[in-house]
Enzyme design. Structure first.
Site, short mmCIF file in Angstrom:
data_model
loop_
_atom_site.label_atom_id
_atom_site.label_comp_id
_atom_site.label_asym_id
_atom_site.label_seq_id
_atom_site.Cartn_x
_atom_site.Cartn_y
_atom_site.Cartn_z
N HIS A 241 -0.22 39.93 34.11
CA HIS A 241 -1.05 38.93 34.81
C HIS A 241 -0.98 37.60 34.04
CE1 HIS A 241 -4.12 37.33 37.31
NE2 HIS A 241 -5.19 37.97 36.87
N HIS A 280 5.71 39.03 42.58
CA HIS A 280 4.29 38.78 42.85
C HIS A 280 3.84 39.78 43.90
CE1 HIS A 280 0.58 36.73 43.84
NE2 HIS A 280 0.75 36.06 42.71
N ASP A 336 4.41 31.55 36.44
CA ASP A 336 4.39 31.68 34.98
C ASP A 336 5.54 31.05 34.23
OD1 ASP A 336 2.42 34.30 35.73
OD2 ASP A 336 1.87 32.77 34.27
C1 SDX Z 1 0.16 36.17 37.98
O1 SDX Z 1 -2.14 38.47 41.75
C2 SDX Z 1 -2.04 37.21 41.48
O2 SDX Z 1 -2.32 36.36 42.31
C3 SDX Z 1 -1.59 36.86 40.07
C4 SDX Z 1 -1.35 35.38 39.80
C5 SDX Z 1 -2.62 34.59 39.88
O3 SDX Z 1 -2.53 33.37 40.11
O4 SDX Z 1 -3.70 35.18 39.61
O5 SDX Z 1 -0.41 34.86 40.72
C6 SDX Z 1 -0.82 35.15 38.39
O6 SDX Z 1 -0.23 37.12 37.37
C7 SDX Z 1 1.61 36.02 38.39
C8 SDX Z 1 2.46 37.30 38.06
C9 SDX Z 1 2.74 37.23 36.56
N1 SDX Z 1 3.39 38.50 36.12
C10 SDX Z 1 4.67 38.51 35.79
O7 SDX Z 1 5.45 37.56 35.93
C11 SDX Z 1 5.12 39.83 35.17
C12 SDX Z 1 6.38 40.28 35.87
N2 SDX Z 1 6.06 40.60 37.26
C13 SDX Z 1 5.83 41.97 37.60
O8 SDX Z 1 5.24 42.73 36.59
C14 SDX Z 1 5.31 42.19 39.00
O9 SDX Z 1 6.06 41.42 39.84
C15 SDX Z 1 3.84 41.93 39.30
C16 SDX Z 1 2.96 42.62 38.33
C17 SDX Z 1 3.58 40.47 39.27
C18 SDX Z 1 3.60 42.45 40.70
O10 SDX Z 1 3.69 43.84 40.62
P1 SDX Z 1 3.73 44.73 41.91
O11 SDX Z 1 2.90 44.16 42.99
O12 SDX Z 1 3.45 46.14 41.51
O13 SDX Z 1 5.22 44.56 42.34
P2 SDX Z 1 5.79 45.13 43.65
O14 SDX Z 1 5.10 46.41 43.99
O15 SDX Z 1 5.81 44.03 44.69
O16 SDX Z 1 7.29 45.46 43.20
C19 SDX Z 1 8.22 45.75 44.18
C20 SDX Z 1 9.42 46.24 43.42
C21 SDX Z 1 9.13 47.39 42.48
O17 SDX Z 1 10.38 48.07 42.38
P3 SDX Z 1 10.49 49.57 42.89
O18 SDX Z 1 9.52 50.36 42.03
O19 SDX Z 1 10.05 49.54 44.36
O20 SDX Z 1 11.94 49.95 42.70
O21 SDX Z 1 9.90 45.18 42.55
C22 SDX Z 1 9.88 45.66 41.20
C23 SDX Z 1 8.86 46.77 41.15
O22 SDX Z 1 9.17 47.65 40.06
N3 SDX Z 1 9.46 44.53 40.38
C24 SDX Z 1 10.16 44.05 39.36
C25 SDX Z 1 9.46 42.93 38.92
N4 SDX Z 1 8.38 42.77 39.67
C26 SDX Z 1 8.37 43.77 40.56
N5 SDX Z 1 11.31 44.46 38.79
C27 SDX Z 1 11.76 43.72 37.77
N6 SDX Z 1 11.14 42.60 37.28
C28 SDX Z 1 10.00 42.20 37.84
N7 SDX Z 1 9.41 41.10 37.38
#
Ligand code: SDX
Length: 402
Positions: A241, A280, A336
């Site tokens: 996050h 996201h 980010d």
């Molecule tokens: C913020 O919610 C908000 O609004 C947050 C925020 C805010 O303003 O409050 O926008 C701020 O927190 C932005 C996000 C910052 N986090 C990161 O940059 C960390 C990296 N991102 C990931 O950890 C991830 O994308 C999340 C945590 C942001 C979202 O996670 P989800 O919702 O569980 O992701 P998803 O279910 O949409 O993923 C779909 C697929 C999955 O693969 P499969 O399991 O289906 O094979 O995409 C993959 C995920 O594993 N995936 C990633 C990834 N993000 C998702 N794979 C590699 N790298 C990534 N960054």
């Protein structure tokens, strides 16, 4: 089980309330605060004016804006005793651990913020006097967020704390408290102050992200807003996050140069590494904030010079955007990458999540106020579960267990 439906993991596709505050369209890449597009606010508004909009629902008149800004800046001063609280941390304490604790500590000064302990559901009444007391906690939390952050920054450097100066804008006052150390007529660089104010505005709210949900979950027990905000700050601290802006820079440093990007992306696909700054839960095409971050970065780099990680960041962005694995998962850059700007402005790496928490206090408070004043009063958030554990069984004395 009385028709219980188990929400998808991580509340995926689950709406827990109705809100009038922030609108996000993840497919179209739209973000609006109370209906105003983020692009217009970033161009024409300020963080504090948008704070008023988010909390109270409309753009302030000149009088309303002046009163709000005066109250917030008046309440930015922190009790002198707080100095010993900050000095109780080790020199290498993470500033988010300090800030999270500081919000809860702050609540101990204001018993009127905890009316429910006296059996009053004051904040849910919506009477002029209860609204005035609620406003005062909102002024205190928004005003003191910058001061607490600056104190968390200076205590680790062994520097004296700086009383918030008068006559500066919210964000300029924050920069002043961070960087003042005796220079005569010190004034923060106006271009950097403006850039940071835009980033604060972009980070002010984002509907029910993990930290905002935490604030509401905690606040639903009618605890004081300082404690609820401390809980939200703890959630934001996580690398999935708000901690992601720090994680992005550590990731770029570990990649070292553009030539290592392909190998890094292969490791991400094998889930050995995380691609921070991408992906996201809601935005599946683009995070509209990331375009404004990019433009703001160009302005800042004119003053500070380009960050040497920029090249790697651009190479990473380009490669990921062309790679089937990421396209299929619809992973676009999120807000980010602003860490590159914070680094160029000279903030320490582990301070980046604090620069997310300070402005996000506004969104947390807007949602908290909305919950306190909701029709029919506050219901404590107490979800159920689907029990899938063992059926009834009898106790076995330890000597009979194998
Ligand atoms: C913020 O919610 C908000 O609004 C947050 C925020 C805010 O303003 O409050 O926008 C701020 O927190 C932005 C996000 C910052 N986090 C990161 O940059 C960390 C990296 N991102 C990931 O950890 C991830 O994308 C999340 C945590 C942001 C979202 O996670 P989800 O919702 O569980 O992701 P998803 O279910 O949409 O993923 C779909 C697929 C999955 O693969 P499969 O399991 O289906 O094979 O995409 C993959 C995920 O594993 N995936 C990633 C990834 N993000 C998702 N794979 C590699 N790298 C990534 N960054």
């Amino acid at each position: 089980d009385k028709g219980l439906r188990v929400a998808d993991k991580g509340y995926l596709n689950t709406a827990v309330l109705r809100s009038e505050i922030t609108f996000i369209d993840g497919e179209a890449g739209i973000l609006r605060y109370r209906g105003y597009p983020i692009e217009q606010l970033a161009l024409k508004s300020s963080h504090l004016e948008s704070a008023y909009l988010l909390v109270y629902g409309s753009l302030p008149t000149q009088n309303q804006r002046k009163t709000f800004e005066t109250e917030v800046m008046h309440h930015s001063v922190v009790h002198a005793d707080a100095a010993q609280f900050f000095r109780s941390f080790r020199y290498d304490a993470h500033p988010m651990a300090i800030l999270t604790s500081a919000f809860a500590y702050l609540g101990s000064y204001y018993s009127e913020a905890n009316p429910s302990l006296k059996g009053q559901t004051l904040f849910t009444k919506g009477t002029p006097e209860s609204l005035a007391i609620m406003d005062k906690q909102i002024y205190r939390l928004i005003g003191k967020a910058t001061t607490l952050a600056a104190m968390a920054y200076r205590v680790r450097q062994g520097r004296e704390f700086v009383i918030p100066p008068t006559g500066l804008s919210y964000t300029a006052s924050f920069l002043y408290q961070m960087d003042y150390h005796g220079q005569t007529n010190y004034q923060p660089n106006p271009v950097l102050a403006k850039a940071l104010d835009i980033l604060f505005l972009l980070h002010a709210d984002h509907e029910l992200n993990a930290s905002c949900t935490t604030v509401l979950q905690t606040g639903s027990s009618l605890v004081d807003p300082f404690s609820a905000i401390a809980a939200g700050c703890a959630s934001l601290y996580g690398p999935l996050h708000g901690g992601a802006n720090e994680a992005v820079i550590r990731m770029l440093i570990s990649i070292e140069s553009p030539k290592n990007v392909p190998a890094f992306l292969e490791a991400v696909k094998k889930r050995e590494k995380v691609l921070s700054g991408f992906g996201h839960r809601v935005y599946k095409t683009s995070d509209p904030r990331s375009f404004i971050v990019r433009k703001t970065a160009d302005e800042v780099f004119k003053i500070t010079g380009k960050d040497e990680l920029l090249e790697t960041a651009m190479a990473l962005h380009e490669a990921a955007m062309k790679d089937e694995y990421f396209i299929k998962r619809r992973l676009a850059p999120n807000v980010d990458f602003c860490g590159l700007i914070y680094r160029a402005m000279g903030f320490p790496l582990d301070f980046f999540p604090v620069l997310f928490a300070v402005p996000r206090v506004v969104g947390w408070l807007a949602h908290w106020r909305q919950m306190m004043l909701q029709e029919g009063g506050v219901k404590i958030w107490r979800p159920r579960q689907m029990y899938v554990g063992a059926g009834q069984r009898d106790y076995v004395p330890v000597e009979e267990r194998e």
